[in-house]
Motif scaffolding. Structure first.
Motif, PDB file in Angstrom:
ATOM      1  N   THR A 195      -1.435  11.843   9.400  1.00 18.11           N
ATOM      2  CA  THR A 195      -2.749  11.273   9.090  1.00 18.11           C
ATOM      3  C   THR A 195      -2.804  10.781   7.652  1.00 18.11           C
ATOM      4  O   THR A 195      -3.350   9.711   7.364  1.00 18.11           O
ATOM      5  N   ALA A 196      -2.231  11.562   6.735  1.00 16.67           N
ATOM      6  CA  ALA A 196      -2.206  11.151   5.330  1.00 16.67           C
ATOM      7  C   ALA A 196      -1.474   9.833   5.161  1.00 16.67           C
ATOM      8  O   ALA A 196      -1.920   8.945   4.412  1.00 16.67           O
ATOM      9  N   ILE A 197      -0.357   9.675   5.860  1.00 15.51           N
ATOM     10  CA  ILE A 197       0.426   8.436   5.759  1.00 15.51           C
ATOM     11  C   ILE A 197      -0.359   7.252   6.307  1.00 15.51           C
ATOM     12  O   ILE A 197      -0.379   6.168   5.710  1.00 15.51           O
ATOM     13  N   VAL A 198      -1.024   7.440   7.445  1.00 11.61           N
ATOM     14  CA  VAL A 198      -1.825   6.363   8.027  1.00 11.61           C
ATOM     15  C   VAL A 198      -2.944   5.958   7.070  1.00 11.61           C
ATOM     16  O   VAL A 198      -3.203   4.761   6.858  1.00 11.61           O
ATOM     17  N   VAL A 199      -3.614   6.934   6.470  1.00 10.21           N
ATOM     18  CA  VAL A 199      -4.695   6.640   5.522  1.00 10.21           C
ATOM     19  C   VAL A 199      -4.144   5.927   4.290  1.00 10.21           C
ATOM     20  O   VAL A 199      -4.769   4.995   3.758  1.00 10.21           O
ATOM     21  N   ILE A 200      -2.978   6.343   3.823  1.00  5.96           N
ATOM     22  CA  ILE A 200      -2.341   5.659   2.689  1.00  5.96           C
ATOM     23  C   ILE A 200      -2.074   4.198   3.027  1.00  5.96           C
ATOM     24  O   ILE A 200      -2.348   3.291   2.218  1.00  5.96           O
ATOM     25  N   PHE A 201      -1.534   3.958   4.201  1.00  6.71           N
ATOM     26  CA  PHE A 201      -1.269   2.578   4.639  1.00  6.71           C
ATOM     27  C   PHE A 201      -2.546   1.742   4.638  1.00  6.71           C
ATOM     28  O   PHE A 201      -2.534   0.583   4.229  1.00  6.71           O
ATOM     29  N   ILE A 202      -3.632   2.338   5.085  1.00  8.76           N
ATOM     30  CA  ILE A 202      -4.907   1.611   5.127  1.00  8.76           C
ATOM     31  C   ILE A 202      -5.324   1.182   3.727  1.00  8.76           C
ATOM     32  O   ILE A 202      -5.689   0.022   3.490  1.00  8.76           O
ATOM     33  N   GLY A 203      -5.256   2.106   2.777  1.00  8.65           N
ATOM     34  CA  GLY A 203      -5.709   1.805   1.421  1.00  8.65           C
ATOM     35  C   GLY A 203      -4.896   0.741   0.716  1.00  8.65           C
ATOM     36  O   GLY A 203      -5.424   0.025  -0.142  1.00  8.65           O
ATOM     37  N   PHE A 204      -3.611   0.629   1.077  1.00  7.18           N
ATOM     38  CA  PHE A 204      -2.761  -0.342   0.394  1.00  7.18           C
ATOM     39  C   PHE A 204      -2.535  -1.619   1.202  1.00  7.18           C
ATOM     40  O   PHE A 204      -1.758  -2.480   0.791  1.00  7.18           O
ATOM     41  N   ASN A 205      -3.201  -1.742   2.363  1.00  6.93           N
ATOM     42  CA  ASN A 205      -2.999  -2.931   3.186  1.00  6.93           C
ATOM     43  C   ASN A 205      -4.285  -3.651   3.577  1.00  6.93           C
ATOM     44  O   ASN A 205      -4.215  -4.747   4.136  1.00  6.93           O
ATOM     45  N   VAL A 206      -5.448  -3.058   3.296  1.00  7.59           N
ATOM     46  CA  VAL A 206      -6.695  -3.750   3.618  1.00  7.59           C
ATOM     47  C   VAL A 206      -6.884  -4.931   2.668  1.00  7.59           C
ATOM     48  O   VAL A 206      -6.415  -4.915   1.525  1.00  7.59           O
ATOM     49  N   THR A 207      -7.568  -5.937   3.142  1.00  6.69           N
ATOM     50  CA  THR A 207      -7.819  -7.133   2.325  1.00  6.69           C
ATOM     51  C   THR A 207      -9.274  -7.248   1.896  1.00  6.69           C
ATOM     52  O   THR A 207      -9.619  -8.103   1.092  1.00  6.69           O
ATOM     53  N   TRP A 251     -11.364  -0.215  -6.420  1.00  6.07           N
ATOM     54  CA  TRP A 251     -10.842  -1.382  -5.717  1.00  6.07           C
ATOM     55  C   TRP A 251     -10.326  -2.398  -6.723  1.00  6.07           C
ATOM     56  O   TRP A 251     -10.994  -2.715  -7.701  1.00  6.07           O
ATOM     57  N   ASN A 252      -9.119  -2.876  -6.495  1.00  6.59           N
ATOM     58  CA  ASN A 252      -8.533  -3.903  -7.359  1.00  6.59           C
ATOM     59  C   ASN A 252      -8.476  -5.213  -6.589  1.00  6.59           C
ATOM     60  O   ASN A 252      -7.660  -5.365  -5.674  1.00  6.59           O
ATOM     61  N   PRO A 253      -9.332  -6.185  -6.921  1.00  6.07           N
ATOM     62  CA  PRO A 253      -9.366  -7.452  -6.175  1.00  6.07           C
ATOM     63  C   PRO A 253      -8.107  -8.287  -6.352  1.00  6.07           C
ATOM     64  O   PRO A 253      -7.825  -9.174  -5.548  1.00  6.07           O
ATOM     65  N   GLU A 254      -7.311  -8.029  -7.385  1.00 10.84           N
ATOM     66  CA  GLU A 254      -6.106  -8.811  -7.619  1.00 10.84           C
ATOM     67  C   GLU A 254      -4.984  -8.409  -6.671  1.00 10.84           C
ATOM     68  O   GLU A 254      -4.116  -9.220  -6.337  1.00 10.84           O
ATOM     69  N   SER A 255      -4.968  -7.146  -6.233  1.00 11.93           N
ATOM     70  CA  SER A 255      -3.864  -6.668  -5.402  1.00 11.93           C
ATOM     71  C   SER A 255      -3.799  -7.317  -4.023  1.00 11.93           C
ATOM     72  O   SER A 255      -2.757  -7.882  -3.671  1.00 11.93           O
ATOM     73  N   PRO A 256      -4.843  -7.322  -3.180  1.00 16.18           N
ATOM     74  CA  PRO A 256      -6.012  -6.462  -3.240  1.00 16.18           C
ATOM     75  C   PRO A 256      -5.677  -5.090  -2.659  1.00 16.18           C
ATOM     76  O   PRO A 256      -4.765  -4.951  -1.849  1.00 16.18           O
ATOM     77  N   GLY A 257      -6.408  -4.077  -3.071  1.00 15.05           N
ATOM     78  CA  GLY A 257      -6.178  -2.732  -2.581  1.00 15.05           C
ATOM     79  C   GLY A 257      -6.762  -1.713  -3.530  1.00 15.05           C
ATOM     80  O   GLY A 257      -7.306  -2.050  -4.589  1.00 15.05           O
ATOM     81  N   CYS A 258      -6.651  -0.443  -3.153  1.00 17.57           N
ATOM     82  CA  CYS A 258      -7.161   0.639  -3.987  1.00 17.57           C
ATOM     83  C   CYS A 258      -6.134   1.019  -5.050  1.00 17.57           C
ATOM     84  O   CYS A 258      -4.928   1.032  -4.790  1.00 17.57           O
ATOM     85  N   VAL A 259      -6.620   1.317  -6.239  1.00 17.09           N
ATOM     86  CA  VAL A 259      -5.765   1.736  -7.346  1.00 17.09           C
ATOM     87  C   VAL A 259      -6.203   3.124  -7.788  1.00 17.09           C
ATOM     88  O   VAL A 259      -7.384   3.367  -8.019  1.00 17.09           O
ATOM     89  N   VAL A 260      -5.262   4.035  -7.900  1.00 14.75           N
ATOM     90  CA  VAL A 260      -5.557   5.404  -8.314  1.00 14.75           C
ATOM     91  C   VAL A 260      -5.621   5.465  -9.838  1.00 14.75           C
ATOM     92  O   VAL A 260      -4.739   4.958 -10.531  1.00 14.75           O
ATOM     93  N   LEU A 261      -6.678   6.093 -10.353  1.00 14.51           N
ATOM     94  CA  LEU A 261      -6.877   6.203 -11.799  1.00 14.51           C
ATOM     95  C   LEU A 261      -6.581   7.624 -12.283  1.00 14.51           C
ATOM     96  O   LEU A 261      -6.613   8.576 -11.502  1.00 14.51           O
ATOM     97  N   TYR A 262      -6.318   7.737 -13.572  1.00 19.78           N
ATOM     98  CA  TYR A 262      -6.144   9.039 -14.225  1.00 19.78           C
ATOM     99  C   TYR A 262      -5.135   9.922 -13.483  1.00 19.78           C
ATOM    100  O   TYR A 262      -5.384  11.113 -13.216  1.00 19.78           O
ATOM    101  N   THR A 263      -4.006   9.351 -13.148  1.00 15.06           N
ATOM    102  CA  THR A 263      -3.004  10.097 -12.365  1.00 15.06           C
ATOM    103  C   THR A 263      -2.446  11.290 -13.124  1.00 15.06           C
ATOM    104  O   THR A 263      -1.946  12.236 -12.517  1.00 15.06           O
ATOM    105  N   ASP A 264      -2.542  11.261 -14.446  1.00 15.80           N
ATOM    106  CA  ASP A 264      -2.016  12.385 -15.242  1.00 15.80           C
ATOM    107  C   ASP A 264      -2.835  13.654 -15.048  1.00 15.80           C
ATOM    108  O   ASP A 264      -2.394  14.743 -15.416  1.00 15.80           O
TER     109      ASP A 264
END
Length: 265
Positions: free
Chosen positions: A65-77, A144-157
């Motif tokens: 499920t985590a992998i499917v959700v990851i795919f969604i976040g990096f492939n939606v337009t 949301w990053n419109p240039e990618s487009p896709g979700c970008v994770v912030l403050y990963t540290d």
């Protein structure tokens, strides 16, 4: 010298990160489909039911499920709620990690002949992990990053302590498991099932080392956000595949033993 914070470098690393996600995600989906026969044999009662199958299946389904959700976040337009998306990713990924660790705790419990002190130490390590996972979910941020487009994770540290604690607590569980197995070896009972468990313990040590040290090193270095995230999904996949394969191997050993007993009668 490479400037890891340079926007061009960061964008290149993000592209590499997304490609790695898809490769590793595809690998896990292939693993899940090709080994689903194990669950099916339990469902159809061709294999003896044990309640631990819920931990096994929970680990596999949560990781999938985590992998499917990851795919969604990096492939939606089109824009989505990236905060909710990241919470779902972490929730299912961390659940898979906890199920995998729970399978190891059950082995520690059995190997140490239900020693409550040793089991309590393993459970405390597990609960510590769960607490840091929950904290990381609360602190997670994504936009949301419109240039990618896709979700970008912030403050990963912010995940630094979480990643380090995961490595430390898993190592504690490994030490407890291997220590218990060595005790049996020293007692002269180190054969058959115990030798299998010992070999699996060594294999789990290799799995944890390969899966957890790279993300720990990179998040401590904190070069940039994509490198902080780069090896966390591979860690999830390696740990999930490793834990469930080890579980199946032990279950198959038990099944073979049952067949041998029947054949000897």
């Amino acid at each position: 010298m490479t400037d890891w914070r340079d926007p061009d470098v960061v964008n290149a690393e993000y592209l590499a990160f997304i490609k790695l996600l898809h490769v590793m995600g595809g690998l896990y989906i292939w693993e899940y489909v090709t080994t689903f026969g194990f669950e099916w044999s339990v469902i159809t009662r061709k294999r003896k039911y044990r309640w631990t199958i819920w931990l096994y299946s929970g680990c596999r389904l949560s990781a999938l499920t985590a992998i499917v959700v990851i795919f969604i976040g990096f492939n939606v337009t089109k824009p989505i709620n990236c905060e909710a998306w990241l919470v779902c990713v972490f929730l299912f990924a961390y659940t898979a990690f906890l199920f995998a660790s729970a399978l190891i705790i059950l082995r520690i419990y059995a190997i140490w002949d239900r020693n409550l002190h040793i089991t309590a130490l393993a459970v405390v390590a597990w609960l510590t992990n769960a607490a840091f996972y929950l904290h990381n979910i609360i602190m997670s941020r994504s936009v949301w990053n419109p240039e990618s487009p896709g979700c970008v994770v912030l403050y990963t540290d912010r995940s630094r302590e979480n990643v380090i604690v995961t490595l430390v607590t898993d190592m504690v569980q490994l030490v407890l498991m291997l220590w218990g197995l060595v005790r049996y070896g020293n007692a002269g009972t180190f054969n058959g099932l115990w030798r299998l468990l010992y070999n699996q313990g060594l294999l789990w040590l290799v799995i944890v080392t390969v899966a957890e040290i790279p993300p720990t090193v990179f998040i401590v270095l904190n070069l940039n956000d994509p490198l902080n995230l780069m090896f966390q999904t591979p860690e999830l996949i390696i740990m999930s595949i490793g834990a469930t394969r080890i579980y199946r191997a032990l279950a198959d050993y038990g099944l073979m033993t049952e067949f041998n007993v029947v054949s000897e009668r």
